[in-house]
Enzyme design. Structure first.
Site, mmCIF file in Angstrom:
data_model
loop_
_atom_site.group_PDB
_atom_site.id
_atom_site.type_symbol
_atom_site.label_atom_id
_atom_site.label_comp_id
_atom_site.label_asym_id
_atom_site.label_seq_id
_atom_site.Cartn_x
_atom_site.Cartn_y
_atom_site.Cartn_z
ATOM 1 N N GLU A 157 -6.734 -45.099 60.002
ATOM 2 C CA GLU A 157 -7.032 -43.775 60.544
ATOM 3 C C GLU A 157 -8.067 -43.870 61.660
ATOM 4 O O GLU A 157 -7.939 -43.224 62.703
ATOM 5 C CB GLU A 157 -7.536 -42.858 59.434
ATOM 6 N N GLN A 187 -2.360 -36.136 54.429
ATOM 7 C CA GLN A 187 -3.296 -37.006 53.711
ATOM 8 C C GLN A 187 -4.117 -36.182 52.728
ATOM 9 O O GLN A 187 -4.928 -35.339 53.129
ATOM 10 C CB GLN A 187 -4.210 -37.706 54.716
ATOM 11 N N SER A 229 -9.802 -36.003 50.947
ATOM 12 C CA SER A 229 -11.078 -35.291 50.806
ATOM 13 C C SER A 229 -10.976 -34.135 49.819
ATOM 14 O O SER A 229 -9.928 -33.507 49.674
ATOM 15 C CB SER A 229 -11.547 -34.758 52.156
ATOM 16 N N GLU A 258 -22.223 -40.650 60.188
ATOM 17 C CA GLU A 258 -23.260 -41.260 59.365
ATOM 18 C C GLU A 258 -22.666 -42.350 58.464
ATOM 19 O O GLU A 258 -23.229 -43.452 58.328
ATOM 20 C CB GLU A 258 -23.942 -40.189 58.512
ATOM 21 N N SER A 277 -4.892 -32.068 57.320
ATOM 22 C CA SER A 277 -4.110 -31.801 58.530
ATOM 23 C C SER A 277 -2.620 -31.867 58.213
ATOM 24 O O SER A 277 -2.172 -32.720 57.445
ATOM 25 C CB SER A 277 -4.442 -32.830 59.615
#
Length: 399
Positions: free
Chosen positions: A236, A118, A121, A369, A153
């Protein structure tokens, strides 16, 4: 299958598996050919459509298939080795892909011929995924991609990746994204390990330099990347937090075992703490079963955020309590050598590893958060946080 009687469906499915095993002797058939045949027979994931590895049945029937095949000693597709592909890429491709894309990618994904990672990020866009700066520029029939991704990952073993990139910097950050299926062996893809506090390097940073992706590997419409990515992230969070094991699975199971084996180490108030964690884990497990049923009926909703949030809290509290029970013994790391694991085992190795690895549970798959914001706004319907970037072109946002 046209009947809706669960018992009739169950019996018909049992006979299908029996007939399949009779026609494909796994003791004499090549493993890969056996898995391909299983996919073609609709026994890969029974909730997927006919022609794409399934039979259009409720997902709950998959367990029956797995149990029957396991009893026969048939090989599986090593699901732990391709968690991102099976849990995130596959349902996203099914929901947004063209028929050509489904036929091209779903079968080798399920059989394990293609491992997926993936590419979401970035160093400057972790929790705020919509702020990604990796650019994809159209050149003829291809998109040329440049940028950097992080915390990826399985990138070191993957053949394919799901990728979010910015295709239009002139519009707001959410509107200018597109979603691609990227070949990890394409020229310009550079994978480098990121060593973690556990000693392992299960994550990677990935540099993309003039990587060409054909437009036929764009998933969804141009500019629809945020919608597609949101579906992936919901999958996910279900995959991470939804569980799937039985009672006392996961970190609470490890903690309960330690509690029973070391009665001499129990302190005041720890029994109440253990019971609270045990009950929380059981509630999460049952809720996860309901959530997976909802997932089988269509795209997952924001409820998966609550499951993932709960999973992270329980794992961290349980691994911390395990160290309290073990005392000095729990601080002895068995191995700190650099490793590139084939899959993540949250409850594996030793207590030190489990404690340290659990710290990442509240970051990966969306920080706790951010998940609290999702729950408050999309589940509870509370007022949104003030947002100052709405309606501003991405290129004009301060960075």
């Amino acid at each position: 299958m046209t009947t809706t009687d669960p018992r009739a469906v169950e019996e018909d499915l049992r006979q299908r598996v029996t007939d399949f095993l009779a026609a494909h002797d796994h003791t004499t058939t090549d493993r890969l050919e056996f898995l391909r045949a299983r996919y073609d027979a609709g026994l890969a994931w029974v909730n997927f459509p006919v022609g794409h590895g399934g039979l259009g049945l409720p997902r709950s029937f998959q367990t029956q298939v797995e149990v029957q095949l396991a009893k026969a000693g048939a090989p599986d597709n090593n699901p732990r080795g391709n968690g991102i592909g099976l849990g995130m890429a596959a349902p996203t491709i099914l929901a947004f892909g063209t028929e050509e894309q489904k036929k091209k990618f779903l079968r080798p994904l399920w059989t394990g011929e293609q491992i997926w990672c993936q590419l979401f990020s970035e160093p400057g866009a972790g929790s705020d995924l919509a702020a990604v700066s990796t650019r994809a520029v159209r050149e003829g029939g291809d998109w040329v991609v440049n940028g950097q991704k992080v915390w990826t990952s399985s990138a070191h073993k993957a053949q394919m990746a799901i990728l979010v990139a910015r295709t239009n910097p002139e519009v707001s950050k959410h509107a200018g994204l597109s979603y691609f299926l990227c070949n990890m062996d394409a020229p310009g893809v550079d994978v480098r390990p990121l060593r973690q506090i556990t000693g392992e390097a299960e994550f990677n940073e990935v540099f993309l330099t003039d990587v060409h992706i054909p437009d036929s590997q764009r998933l969804g419409d141009e500019g629809q990347g945020w919608k597609v990515a949101t579906a992936t992230l919901n999958n996910e969070r279900v995959a991470i937090g939804g569980g799937g094991g039985g009672r006392e699975s996961g970190m609470v199971g490890v903690l309960s075992k330690t509690w029973r084996e070391h009665p001499e180490r129990r302190g005041a108030g720890q029994h109440d703490k253990l019971m609270r964690l045990w009950v929380d884990a059981e509630v999460a497990r049952v809720t996860g079963q309901r959530l997976r049923q909802k997932l089988a009926a269509g795209e997952p909703g924001p409820e998966g955020s609550a499951m993932k949030l709960t999973f992270a809290r329980i794992a961290q509290e349980a691994s911390g309590m395990e160290l309290e029970l073990l005392g000095d013994e729990g601080l002895r790391a068995s191995d700190w050598t650099m490793k590139r694991p084939q899959h993540v085992d949250f409850t594996g190795r030793d207590a030190t590893y489990r404690y340290l690895r659990a710290k990442g549970n509240s970051i990966e798959g969306g920080t706790s958060e951010i998940l609290r914001n999702v729950i408050s706004e999309r589940v509870l319907g509370l007022p949104s946080e003030p947002r100052v970037d709405t309606g501003i072109a991405w290129k004009d946002l301060p960075r």
